[in-house]
Design an enzyme around this catalytic site. Structure first.
Site, short mmCIF file in Angstrom:
data_model
loop_
_atom_site.label_atom_id
_atom_site.label_comp_id
_atom_site.label_asym_id
_atom_site.label_seq_id
_atom_site.Cartn_x
_atom_site.Cartn_y
_atom_site.Cartn_z
N GLY A 43 0.81 -1.22 0.00
CA GLY A 43 0.00 0.00 0.00
C GLY A 43 0.84 1.27 0.00
O GLY A 43 0.55 2.23 -0.71
N CYS A 44 1.90 1.25 0.79
CA CYS A 44 2.76 2.43 0.90
C CYS A 44 3.54 2.66 -0.40
O CYS A 44 3.76 3.81 -0.79
CB CYS A 44 3.72 2.26 2.08
SG CYS A 44 2.84 2.10 3.65
N THR A 45 3.93 1.59 -1.06
CA THR A 45 4.62 1.71 -2.34
C THR A 45 3.67 2.29 -3.38
O THR A 45 4.04 3.23 -4.10
CB THR A 45 5.16 0.34 -2.80
OG1 THR A 45 6.11 -0.13 -1.82
CG2 THR A 45 5.83 0.43 -4.16
#
Length: 156
Positions: A43-45
């Site tokens: 998700g952060c990527t």
């Protein structure tokens, strides 16, 4: 959680290269301040890649994009290099800024409660006031919503 119209708490945090970035030095610009849990996670990527993909649009509107997580500056540097990111990532290893902005707290996953980063985005106006808040962000389509809101606020 800081509400719309309130002053954004000032802070100074190092970026991936260890250079200190202070909110007060960005007065006169719009600031997109997004808090995310961890470098190199799915998700952060996606979120970092989406902000990178739209960075030119934000910059043309006079906005700076800052991502903040409790990861180390070394971790941020590797994340930037591995994913070819153009956004500025700030290191909040002591979680001071995360807590100030209400982006650190109790979370639940698989029935277990734990403390962690609550994915949150703030849009801060050129005077240093909070113009918009997205608590508990869903990554898909989020960057587009932030960009839309920024355009709406600039044109109002």
């Amino acid at each position: 959680m800081i509400g719309v119209g309130q002053g954004a708490p000032d802070f100074c945090l190092p970026n991936a290269q260890g250079v200190e970035i202070c909110l007060k030095d960005l007065r006169g610009k719009w600031v997109v301040l997004y808090f995310y849990p961890k470098d190199n996670t799915p998700g952060c990527t996606t979120e970092a890649l989406d902000f990178t993909a739209h960075l030119d649009e934000f910059q043309k509107l006079g906005a700076v994009v800052l991502g903040v997580s409790p990861d180390s500056c070394e971790s941020h540097q590797k994340f930037i290099e591995k994913k070819n990111l153009a956004v500025t990532l700030l290191c909040d290893t002591d979680k001071e800024v995360l807590k100030k902005y209400g982006a650190w707290g109790m979370k639940k996953m698989y029935g277990k409660e734990y403390e962690g980063v609550i994915r949150t985005t703030y849009l801060i106006d050129p005077e240093g006031k909070v113009a918009a808040v997205w608590p508990k962000v869903r990554v898909k389509g989020h960057v587009e919503k932030v960009l839309e809101k920024l355009k709406e606020l600039i044109n109002s």
